[in-house]
Design a protein around this motif. Sequence first.
Motif, PDB file in Angstrom:
ATOM      1  N   ALA A   1      -6.054 -37.643 -19.728  1.00  0.00           N
ATOM      2  CA  ALA A   1      -6.659 -37.773 -17.905  1.00  0.00           C
ATOM      3  C   ALA A   1      -7.370 -38.904 -17.838  1.00  0.00           C
ATOM      4  O   ALA A   1      -7.536 -39.630 -16.798  1.00  0.00           O
ATOM      5  N   LYS A   2      -8.187 -39.530 -19.163  1.00  0.00           N
ATOM      6  CA  LYS A   2      -8.800 -41.166 -18.648  1.00  0.00           C
ATOM      7  C   LYS A   2      -8.268 -41.583 -18.961  1.00  0.00           C
ATOM      8  O   LYS A   2      -8.352 -42.842 -17.762  1.00  0.00           O
ATOM      9  N   LEU A   3      -6.841 -41.933 -18.933  1.00  0.00           N
ATOM     10  CA  LEU A   3      -5.462 -43.212 -19.461  1.00  0.00           C
ATOM     11  C   LEU A   3      -5.282 -42.795 -17.675  1.00  0.00           C
ATOM     12  O   LEU A   3      -4.800 -43.758 -16.692  1.00  0.00           O
ATOM     13  N   ASP A   4      -4.880 -41.579 -16.738  1.00  0.00           N
ATOM     14  CA  ASP A   4      -4.600 -41.820 -15.646  1.00  0.00           C
ATOM     15  C   ASP A   4      -6.015 -42.174 -14.702  1.00  0.00           C
ATOM     16  O   ASP A   4      -6.091 -42.336 -13.233  1.00  0.00           O
ATOM     17  N   GLY A   5      -7.294 -42.694 -15.507  1.00  0.00           N
ATOM     18  CA  GLY A   5      -7.929 -42.554 -14.003  1.00  0.00           C
ATOM     19  C   GLY A   5      -8.980 -41.575 -13.205  1.00  0.00           C
ATOM     20  O   GLY A   5      -9.564 -41.649 -12.733  1.00  0.00           O
ATOM     21  N   ALA A   6      -8.786 -40.440 -14.184  1.00  0.00           N
ATOM     22  CA  ALA A   6      -9.801 -39.625 -14.065  1.00  0.00           C
ATOM     23  C   ALA A   6     -10.987 -38.606 -14.403  1.00  0.00           C
ATOM     24  O   ALA A   6     -11.424 -40.101 -15.455  1.00  0.00           O
ATOM     25  N   ASN A   7     -11.784 -38.950 -13.535  1.00  0.00           N
ATOM     26  CA  ASN A   7     -12.956 -39.771 -13.706  1.00  0.00           C
ATOM     27  C   ASN A   7     -13.677 -38.068 -14.363  1.00  0.00           C
ATOM     28  O   ASN A   7     -12.838 -36.697 -14.750  1.00  0.00           O
ATOM     29  N   ARG A   8     -15.256 -38.033 -14.760  1.00  0.00           N
ATOM     30  CA  ARG A   8     -15.667 -36.857 -14.997  1.00  0.00           C
ATOM     31  C   ARG A   8     -15.259 -34.827 -14.076  1.00  0.00           C
ATOM     32  O   ARG A   8     -15.005 -34.573 -14.412  1.00  0.00           O
ATOM     33  N   PHE A   9     -15.867 -35.434 -12.393  1.00  0.00           N
ATOM     34  CA  PHE A   9     -15.603 -34.341 -11.462  1.00  0.00           C
ATOM     35  C   PHE A   9     -13.904 -33.683 -11.603  1.00  0.00           C
ATOM     36  O   PHE A   9     -13.477 -32.931 -11.985  1.00  0.00           O
ATOM     37  N   GLY A  10     -13.026 -35.169 -12.502  1.00  0.00           N
ATOM     38  CA  GLY A  10     -11.779 -34.701 -12.139  1.00  0.00           C
ATOM     39  C   GLY A  10     -10.758 -34.027 -13.160  1.00  0.00           C
ATOM     40  O   GLY A  10     -10.277 -33.255 -13.188  1.00  0.00           O
ATOM     41  N   GLN A  11     -11.792 -34.750 -14.397  1.00  0.00           N
ATOM     42  CA  GLN A  11     -11.259 -33.929 -15.599  1.00  0.00           C
ATOM     43  C   GLN A  11     -11.450 -32.409 -15.534  1.00  0.00           C
ATOM     44  O   GLN A  11     -10.819 -31.583 -16.417  1.00  0.00           O
ATOM     45  N   MET A  12     -12.812 -32.009 -15.224  1.00  0.00           N
ATOM     46  CA  MET A  12     -13.812 -30.717 -14.675  1.00  0.00           C
ATOM     47  C   MET A  12     -12.037 -30.310 -14.145  1.00  0.00           C
ATOM     48  O   MET A  12     -12.000 -28.591 -13.980  1.00  0.00           O
ATOM     49  N   VAL A  13     -12.233 -30.542 -12.987  1.00  0.00           N
ATOM     50  CA  VAL A  13     -11.274 -30.028 -11.998  1.00  0.00           C
ATOM     51  C   VAL A  13      -9.719 -29.761 -12.215  1.00  0.00           C
ATOM     52  O   VAL A  13      -9.456 -28.568 -12.509  1.00  0.00           O
ATOM     53  N   HIS A  14      -9.027 -30.776 -13.231  1.00  0.00           N
ATOM     54  CA  HIS A  14      -7.744 -30.597 -13.425  1.00  0.00           C
ATOM     55  C   HIS A  14      -7.335 -30.145 -14.797  1.00  0.00           C
ATOM     56  O   HIS A  14      -6.149 -29.867 -15.544  1.00  0.00           O
ATOM     57  N   ILE A  15      -8.545 -30.248 -15.938  1.00  0.00           N
ATOM     58  CA  ILE A  15      -8.304 -29.958 -16.957  1.00  0.00           C
ATOM     59  C   ILE A  15      -9.284 -28.565 -17.415  1.00  0.00           C
ATOM     60  O   ILE A  15      -8.601 -26.908 -18.099  1.00  0.00           O
ATOM     61  N   THR A  16     -10.432 -28.825 -17.547  1.00  0.00           N
ATOM     62  CA  THR A  16     -11.528 -27.427 -17.412  1.00  0.00           C
ATOM     63  C   THR A  16     -10.792 -26.804 -17.023  1.00  0.00           C
ATOM     64  O   THR A  16     -10.960 -24.921 -17.846  1.00  0.00           O
ATOM     65  N   LEU A  17     -11.216 -26.299 -15.630  1.00  0.00           N
ATOM     66  CA  LEU A  17     -10.565 -25.385 -15.121  1.00  0.00           C
ATOM     67  C   LEU A  17      -9.556 -24.408 -14.989  1.00  0.00           C
ATOM     68  O   LEU A  17      -9.828 -23.649 -14.796  1.00  0.00           O
ATOM     69  N   PRO A  18      -8.385 -25.506 -14.777  1.00  0.00           N
ATOM     70  CA  PRO A  18      -7.319 -24.495 -15.274  1.00  0.00           C
ATOM     71  C   PRO A  18      -6.836 -24.051 -16.810  1.00  0.00           C
ATOM     72  O   PRO A  18      -6.585 -23.254 -16.696  1.00  0.00           O
ATOM     73  N   SER A  19      -8.063 -24.760 -17.354  1.00  0.00           N
ATOM     74  CA  SER A  19      -8.052 -24.393 -18.575  1.00  0.00           C
ATOM     75  C   SER A  19      -8.351 -22.498 -19.300  1.00  0.00           C
ATOM     76  O   SER A  19      -8.144 -22.048 -19.818  1.00  0.00           O
ATOM     77  N   ILE A  20      -9.391 -22.512 -18.488  1.00  0.00           N
ATOM     78  CA  ILE A  20     -10.586 -21.389 -18.259  1.00  0.00           C
ATOM     79  C   ILE A  20      -9.915 -20.055 -17.471  1.00  0.00           C
ATOM     80  O   ILE A  20     -10.763 -19.531 -16.975  1.00  0.00           O
ATOM     81  N   ARG A  21      -9.163 -20.546 -16.603  1.00  0.00           N
ATOM     82  CA  ARG A  21      -8.659 -19.805 -15.882  1.00  0.00           C
ATOM     83  C   ARG A  21      -8.070 -18.343 -16.324  1.00  0.00           C
ATOM     84  O   ARG A  21      -8.662 -17.440 -15.105  1.00  0.00           O
ATOM     85  N   PRO A  22      -7.503 -17.863 -17.526  1.00  0.00           N
ATOM     86  CA  PRO A  22      -6.829 -16.386 -17.489  1.00  0.00           C
ATOM     87  C   PRO A  22      -8.181 -16.212 -17.788  1.00  0.00           C
ATOM     88  O   PRO A  22      -8.045 -14.705 -17.375  1.00  0.00           O
ATOM     89  N   THR A  23      -9.318 -16.740 -18.944  1.00  0.00           N
ATOM     90  CA  THR A  23     -10.162 -15.785 -18.693  1.00  0.00           C
ATOM     91  C   THR A  23     -11.281 -14.961 -17.751  1.00  0.00           C
ATOM     92  O   THR A  23     -12.268 -14.423 -17.089  1.00  0.00           O
ATOM     93  N   VAL A  24     -11.540 -16.354 -16.962  1.00  0.00           N
ATOM     94  CA  VAL A  24     -11.673 -15.877 -15.797  1.00  0.00           C
ATOM     95  C   VAL A  24     -11.054 -14.664 -14.482  1.00  0.00           C
ATOM     96  O   VAL A  24     -11.839 -13.847 -14.107  1.00  0.00           O
ATOM     97  N   PHE A  25      -9.846 -15.093 -14.534  1.00  0.00           N
ATOM     98  CA  PHE A  25      -9.106 -12.991 -14.020  1.00  0.00           C
ATOM     99  C   PHE A  25      -9.375 -11.914 -14.582  1.00  0.00           C
ATOM    100  O   PHE A  25      -9.495 -11.319 -14.014  1.00  0.00           O
ATOM    101  N   VAL A  26      -9.391 -12.471 -16.389  1.00  0.00           N
ATOM    102  CA  VAL A  26      -9.768 -11.027 -16.642  1.00  0.00           C
ATOM    103  C   VAL A  26     -11.208 -10.749 -16.353  1.00  0.00           C
ATOM    104  O   VAL A  26     -11.011  -9.610 -16.378  1.00  0.00           O
ATOM    105  N   LEU A  27     -11.913 -11.947 -16.424  1.00  0.00           N
ATOM    106  CA  LEU A  27     -13.423 -11.263 -15.998  1.00  0.00           C
ATOM    107  C   LEU A  27     -13.811 -10.598 -14.548  1.00  0.00           C
ATOM    108  O   LEU A  27     -14.292  -9.701 -14.540  1.00  0.00           O
ATOM    109  N   LEU A  28     -12.554 -11.388 -13.488  1.00  0.00           N
ATOM    110  CA  LEU A  28     -13.029 -10.903 -12.588  1.00  0.00           C
ATOM    111  C   LEU A  28     -12.324  -9.249 -12.226  1.00  0.00           C
ATOM    112  O   LEU A  28     -12.845  -8.201 -11.771  1.00  0.00           O
ATOM    113  N   ILE A  29     -11.295  -9.114 -12.963  1.00  0.00           N
ATOM    114  CA  ILE A  29     -10.513  -7.964 -12.946  1.00  0.00           C
ATOM    115  C   ILE A  29     -11.765  -6.801 -13.794  1.00  0.00           C
ATOM    116  O   ILE A  29     -11.535  -5.682 -13.011  1.00  0.00           O
ATOM    117  N   PHE A  30     -12.588  -7.249 -15.178  1.00  0.00           N
ATOM    118  CA  PHE A  30     -13.290  -6.011 -15.068  1.00  0.00           C
ATOM    119  C   PHE A  30     -14.547  -6.343 -14.465  1.00  0.00           C
ATOM    120  O   PHE A  30     -14.878  -4.728 -14.003  1.00  0.00           O
TER     121      PHE A  30
END
Length: 311
Positions: free
Chosen positions: A206-235
């Motif tokens: 993502a850095k090589l593609d020009g993403a800053n810290r916020f962009g990495q959070m939006v495009h890498i971190t959030l999609p990666s924890i999406r399964p955990t978010v949805f499972v806990l939301l179901i509970f």
Amino acid sequence: MNAATGPTKLARSRRRDNVQLYLIMLPVLLHIFIFSYIPMYGIVIAFQDYYPGKPFLSFDGSVEWVGFKHFVEFFTGPYFTRLVRNTFVLSFCYLIFGFWVPILFALLLHELRAGFFKKFVQTSSYLPHFISNVVVAGMVLSFVDADGIVNAFIRSFGGETIPFNTEPAYFATIYTITTIWKSFGWSSILYLASMSSIDPHLYEAAKLDGANRFGQMVHITLPSIRPTVFVLLIFAIGSLFSANSEFIMLIYNPSLYETADVIGTYLYRDGLLGGRFSLGAAVGLFTAAINFALLAGANALSRKYTDYALW
């Protein structure tokens, strides 16, 4: 013959390799079986006029079966609407205002690079979880008292004393804020664990593609924890009719019943203290059925629209 015995030998080998894992699971499974499954036969008293000393099941006619009498009594009772409304409102307020707080906190903590400060903040956020509800309730009541720190702050800005302890309109706010403060740090652990398993090469790409810290959070971190978010939301959706009754009983009083009395406090007051065990069992069974229906519905919707589900 060899082709048939091959998979069987492989399965046996895997079971032998996983013996230690099975042994680790054994105490948990025993705990669930003893304290969750064995007592389930006790729900039969919801369909009886039960009092202590009578058997749950009997073939000599000593058990008085009354069908859905206690369910009808609860549904047609004067407090049914208030109890259901308050339970749902308090749980829904926490879901709306509190569910995203651990996620945001975990994201911000994940972005910190200072090791000592990060560990200090993380450890400090866990502490409220380990404070007894009794202590937290005492703190809250002293803070919102007429002479408490909250009213002192209001008076310092020229305002008038607000009777938080006797005004029903403020109870949901007090309950929601306190519950969020007590649980957000502990709830963030699962999100932090999910973030720690993200491949670092994704951030480098993502850095090589020009993403800053916020962009990495939006495009890498959030999609990666999406399964955990949805499972806990179901509970979370599956527990909308399970407000923190223990904490509510410690901070409410009869003047707040209009907005603070929930199904759990009613169960304690009428079912346990009042000795109406059959009614309490019926109300508890009703609550469990509603929560299961919400859980199943949320799981079905999540599986249909997001591909993340419990089953």
